[in-house]
Enzyme design. Structure first.
Site, PDB file in Angstrom:
ATOM      1  N   ASN A  55      14.633 -17.098  -4.869  1.00 36.81           N
ATOM      2  CA  ASN A  55      13.273 -16.875  -4.040  1.00 36.81           C
ATOM      3  C   ASN A  55      13.482 -15.494  -3.225  1.00 36.81           C
ATOM      4  O   ASN A  55      14.275 -15.491  -2.509  1.00 36.81           O
ATOM      5  CB  ASN A  55      13.080 -18.081  -3.330  1.00 36.81           C
ATOM      6  CG  ASN A  55      12.917 -19.358  -4.261  1.00 36.81           C
ATOM      7  OD1 ASN A  55      11.824 -19.339  -4.663  1.00 36.81           O
ATOM      8  ND2 ASN A  55      13.693 -20.023  -4.266  1.00 36.81           N
ATOM      9  N   GLU A 108      11.896 -14.910  -7.790  1.00 36.83           N
ATOM     10  CA  GLU A 108      10.491 -15.312  -7.782  1.00 36.83           C
ATOM     11  C   GLU A 108      10.022 -15.107  -6.389  1.00 36.83           C
ATOM     12  O   GLU A 108      10.550 -15.282  -5.432  1.00 36.83           O
ATOM     13  CB  GLU A 108      10.895 -17.133  -7.585  1.00 36.83           C
ATOM     14  CG  GLU A 108      11.455 -17.565  -8.837  1.00 36.83           C
ATOM     15  CD  GLU A 108      11.536 -19.061  -9.039  1.00 36.83           C
ATOM     16  OE1 GLU A 108      10.774 -19.912  -7.968  1.00 36.83           O
ATOM     17  OE2 GLU A 108      12.017 -19.697  -9.925  1.00 36.83           O
ATOM     18  N   ASP A 113       5.538 -16.997  -7.913  1.00 41.53           N
ATOM     19  CA  ASP A 113       5.871 -18.297  -7.679  1.00 41.53           C
ATOM     20  C   ASP A 113       4.600 -18.869  -7.082  1.00 41.53           C
ATOM     21  O   ASP A 113       3.820 -18.132  -6.511  1.00 41.53           O
ATOM     22  CB  ASP A 113       7.121 -18.474  -6.426  1.00 41.53           C
ATOM     23  CG  ASP A 113       8.109 -19.604  -6.336  1.00 41.53           C
ATOM     24  OD1 ASP A 113       7.453 -20.547  -7.018  1.00 41.53           O
ATOM     25  OD2 ASP A 113       8.853 -19.517  -5.774  1.00 41.53           O
ATOM     26  N   GLU A 164       6.716 -26.225 -12.299  1.00 42.28           N
ATOM     27  CA  GLU A 164       7.510 -26.774 -11.166  1.00 42.28           C
ATOM     28  C   GLU A 164       7.042 -27.929 -10.724  1.00 42.28           C
ATOM     29  O   GLU A 164       5.735 -28.181 -10.708  1.00 42.28           O
ATOM     30  CB  GLU A 164       8.017 -25.870 -10.158  1.00 42.28           C
ATOM     31  CG  GLU A 164       6.830 -25.459  -9.261  1.00 42.28           C
ATOM     32  CD  GLU A 164       7.080 -24.821  -8.113  1.00 42.28           C
ATOM     33  OE1 GLU A 164       8.307 -23.914  -7.764  1.00 42.28           O
ATOM     34  OE2 GLU A 164       6.292 -24.884  -6.994  1.00 42.28           O
TER      35      GLU A 164
HETATM   36  P1  C2E Z   1       9.854 -23.437  -4.076  1.00 40.93           P
HETATM   37  O1  C2E Z   1      10.147 -22.043  -4.457  1.00 40.93           O
HETATM   38  O2  C2E Z   1       8.238 -23.550  -4.503  1.00 40.93           O
HETATM   39  O3  C2E Z   1      10.823 -24.526  -4.449  1.00 40.93           O
HETATM   40  C1  C2E Z   1      10.486 -25.490  -5.029  1.00 40.93           C
HETATM   41  C2  C2E Z   1      10.793 -26.639  -4.039  1.00 40.93           C
HETATM   42  O4  C2E Z   1      10.208 -27.996  -4.647  1.00 40.93           O
HETATM   43  C3  C2E Z   1      12.035 -26.928  -3.588  1.00 40.93           C
HETATM   44  O5  C2E Z   1      12.224 -27.464  -2.179  1.00 40.93           O
HETATM   45  C4  C2E Z   1      12.643 -28.259  -4.429  1.00 40.93           C
HETATM   46  O6  C2E Z   1      13.567 -28.819  -4.236  1.00 40.93           O
HETATM   47  C5  C2E Z   1      11.160 -28.821  -4.532  1.00 40.93           C
HETATM   48  N1  C2E Z   1      11.207 -29.822  -5.635  1.00 40.93           N
HETATM   49  C6  C2E Z   1      11.640 -29.519  -7.103  1.00 40.93           C
HETATM   50  N2  C2E Z   1      11.335 -30.382  -7.987  1.00 40.93           N
HETATM   51  C7  C2E Z   1      10.412 -31.214  -7.483  1.00 40.93           C
HETATM   52  C8  C2E Z   1       9.485 -32.364  -7.970  1.00 40.93           C
HETATM   53  O7  C2E Z   1       9.720 -32.696  -9.023  1.00 40.93           O
HETATM   54  N3  C2E Z   1       8.591 -32.997  -6.941  1.00 40.93           N
HETATM   55  C9  C2E Z   1       8.749 -32.352  -5.709  1.00 40.93           C
HETATM   56  N4  C2E Z   1       7.824 -33.067  -4.716  1.00 40.93           N
HETATM   57  N5  C2E Z   1       9.296 -31.251  -5.242  1.00 40.93           N
HETATM   58  C10 C2E Z   1      10.463 -30.789  -5.965  1.00 40.93           C
HETATM   59  P2  C2E Z   1      12.991 -26.916  -1.287  1.00 40.93           P
HETATM   60  O8  C2E Z   1      14.570 -26.749  -1.866  1.00 40.93           O
HETATM   61  O9  C2E Z   1      12.942 -27.695   0.118  1.00 40.93           O
HETATM   62  O10 C2E Z   1      12.458 -25.426  -1.033  1.00 40.93           O
HETATM   63  C11 C2E Z   1      11.381 -25.217  -0.394  1.00 40.93           C
HETATM   64  C12 C2E Z   1      10.894 -23.719  -0.283  1.00 40.93           C
HETATM   65  O11 C2E Z   1      11.815 -22.956   0.693  1.00 40.93           O
HETATM   66  C13 C2E Z   1      11.117 -23.384  -1.713  1.00 40.93           C
HETATM   67  O12 C2E Z   1       9.923 -23.504  -2.472  1.00 40.93           O
HETATM   68  C14 C2E Z   1      11.245 -21.876  -1.370  1.00 40.93           C
HETATM   69  O13 C2E Z   1       9.825 -21.254  -1.218  1.00 40.93           O
HETATM   70  C15 C2E Z   1      11.729 -21.820  -0.018  1.00 40.93           C
HETATM   71  N6  C2E Z   1      13.258 -21.206  -0.313  1.00 40.93           N
HETATM   72  C16 C2E Z   1      14.159 -22.042  -0.689  1.00 40.93           C
HETATM   73  N7  C2E Z   1      15.383 -20.995  -0.855  1.00 40.93           N
HETATM   74  C17 C2E Z   1      14.813 -19.993  -0.550  1.00 40.93           C
HETATM   75  C18 C2E Z   1      15.434 -18.740  -0.370  1.00 40.93           C
HETATM   76  O14 C2E Z   1      16.933 -18.574  -0.549  1.00 40.93           O
HETATM   77  N8  C2E Z   1      14.949 -17.680   0.102  1.00 40.93           N
HETATM   78  C19 C2E Z   1      13.633 -17.695   0.333  1.00 40.93           C
HETATM   79  N9  C2E Z   1      12.892 -16.738   0.773  1.00 40.93           N
HETATM   80  N10 C2E Z   1      13.128 -18.958   0.230  1.00 40.93           N
HETATM   81  C20 C2E Z   1      13.743 -19.966  -0.004  1.00 40.93           C
HETATM   82 CA    CA Z   2       6.641 -23.654  -5.571  1.00 43.19          CA
HETATM   83 CA    CA Z   3      10.571 -20.923  -6.254  1.00 42.61          CA
END
Ligand code: C2E
Ligand code: CA
Ligand code: CA
Length: 402
Positions: free
Chosen positions: A234, A266, A296, A353
């Site tokens: 991301n 992404e 994304d 996703e």
């Molecule tokens: P995102 O890129 O939209 O990532 C998908 C989020 O949805 C992830 O939450 C993931 O754990 C969750 N998810 C996956 N499958 C499902 C599902 O079946 N149902 C539901 N309800 N959720 C699901 P996470 O890991 O809490 O990440 C949240 C957001 O934080 C990410 O959204 C992304 O925008 C951001 N993020 C995470 N890591 C990074 C990073 O290294 N850099 C940046 N810039 N942003 C990050």
């Molecule tokens: Ca997303």
């Molecule tokens: Ca993503």
């Protein structure tokens, strides 16, 4: 239901019979204490005197004096807003819109119940309350300097969530999601630290120098073992306004031993771009070096058609907000199916996703979506578990690794 018996729930409903029914159901479910209000004004009075004690509000929309929408607006301004369940007999499109409104007002919305409520749907929505709350409260506590301390103490690690071919169920790659192994709080999720970093421009340091390098190194080791996988990372568009970033990203990835062709960036857009020029320069350069570029959260916020037209994307990632309920919500299904059709005509790969069930997967497959990702397949996991997932996926003839 372990968490329900220490909840205090407020029922806001003008119809006496319906209110009584809800109260009785909550007692059957074992809720500790139930309070009642006949309209928004009464509810607000109770909320302002008892606010931190009331954990969940069940709220009708059409009521005299103050309606449900106004109540939600006021409730969202509280220091520590209660979680909310909306209960109404209105049509689904209207309920969905009010749901979006409630979230926009800062409400932790547990869900929407179409009247009449049943014990089952009431119980499962109340169940959502307990884990969410605790995490959200903790999430808000970290300051930028605490986050940066964690970064310098090397407490951040990439987790990997599998992306499967929607037809063959073969594992194609993984999305990297940042996790913080906090010495006191345990595993902390991105919502607790990404916003602070983004605000102060330090996000660049975290995503690029740390996670990008770890992600590239992990993918290199997979490929050395003969696994033909890609890794997705991301990147916030806000971090692309320095024109030297494309070179820095490329250097980090190549130094970790990965060809940029095996990495997908992404791109998320969380604010209106002030300076479009530098971001587009970086993205064009990254694309020329071979990185895949994915739009994304397609369909939300600022991630729309205009974005799509001006960046050389290779992949479109449909937001989980549409995917998760596409088998029960006709509007979501329309968005999902037409996004897939459009992406194909633009020559983009599609990823859905937030796939949480077989019914959604079937719809996606039928609509021609290339890849699926979500809890139904696997939650994000550390590198070791990801390798186990690969082995199971490979051994089972790709029966999604379980
Ligand atoms: P995102 O890129 O939209 O990532 C998908 C989020 O949805 C992830 O939450 C993931 O754990 C969750 N998810 C996956 N499958 C499902 C599902 O079946 N149902 C539901 N309800 N959720 C699901 P996470 O890991 O809490 O990440 C949240 C957001 O934080 C990410 O959204 C992304 O925008 C951001 N993020 C995470 N890591 C990074 C990073 O290294 N850099 C940046 N810039 N942003 C990050
Ligand atoms: Ca997303
Ligand atoms: Ca993503």
């Amino acid at each position: 239901m372990p968490g329900v018996n220490n909840l205090i729930v407020l029922v806001v409903e003008d119809d006496d019979f319906q209110r009584l029914t809800l109260v009785q159901m909550l007692r059957v479910l074992g809720v500790q204490e139930v309070l009642e209000a006949g309209d928004g004004q009464q509810a607000l009075a109770l909320l302002s005197s008892l606010s931190p004690l009331i954990s969940v509000v069940i709220c009708d929309l059409e009521m005299p004096n103050m309606d449900g929408m106004e109540l939600l607006r006021h409730a969202g301004q509280a220091q520590n807003p209660a979680s909310v369940i909306i209960s109404s007999s209105k049509d689904q499109a209207l309920l969905d819109s009010v749901g979006v409104m409630a979230r926009a007002y800062g409400i932790n919305l547990l869900g929407v119940i179409k009247k009449p409520a049943t014990l089952k749907n009431l119980g499962s929505l109340l169940d959502r309350h307990v884990p969410l709350k605790r995490k959200d409260v903790d999430a808000l506590k970290f300051t930028l300097s605490e986050v940066l301390q964690g970064v310098s103490d090397k407490q951040f690690e990439p987790f990997f969530q599998p992306k499967l071919d929607s037809k063959t169920e073969k594992l194609l790659g993984a999305e990297v999601l940042a996790r913080w192994y906090h010495p006191e709080h345990g595993l902390v999720y991105p919502y607790a630290f990404i916003p602070q970093l983004e605000k102060d421009d330090h996000i660049v340091g975290l995503t690029m120098l740390l996670l990008l390098e770890k992600a590239a190194a992990a993918c290199r080791t997979w490929r050395e073992r003969g696994l033909d996988l890609t890794v997705s990372v991301n990147i916030s568009l806000a971090s692309l306004n320095d024109t030297s970033i494309a070179d820095q990203i490329t250097d980090v990835v190549r130094l970790a031993g990965l060809d940029p062709r095996h990495m997908i960036l992404e791109i998320t857009e969380t604010m209106i771009m002030q300076e479009v020029g530098p971001a587009l320069e970086n993205l064009a350069r990254l694309r020329m070096r071979g990185f895949g570029l994915s739009v994304d959260d397609y369909g939300t916020g600022y991630s729309g058609l205009q974005q799509l037209m001006r960046v050389p994307f290779t992949e479109l990632k449909i937001d989980q907000g549409f995917v998760t309920d596409c088998s029960t919500n006709a509007a979501s299904r329309t968005v999902v199916e037409s996004s897939i059709a459009m992406a194909r005509r633009l020559g983009l790969k599609t990823v859905a996703e937030g796939v949480e069930g077989q019914a959604e997967w079937d719809i996606l497959k039928a609509a021609g979506c290339d890849m699926v990702q979500g809890y139904f397949i696997a939650k994000p996991m550390d590198n070791l578990m990801f390798l186990n997932f690969w082995a199971a996926n490979n051994a089972n003839g790709n029966s999604h690794g379980k």
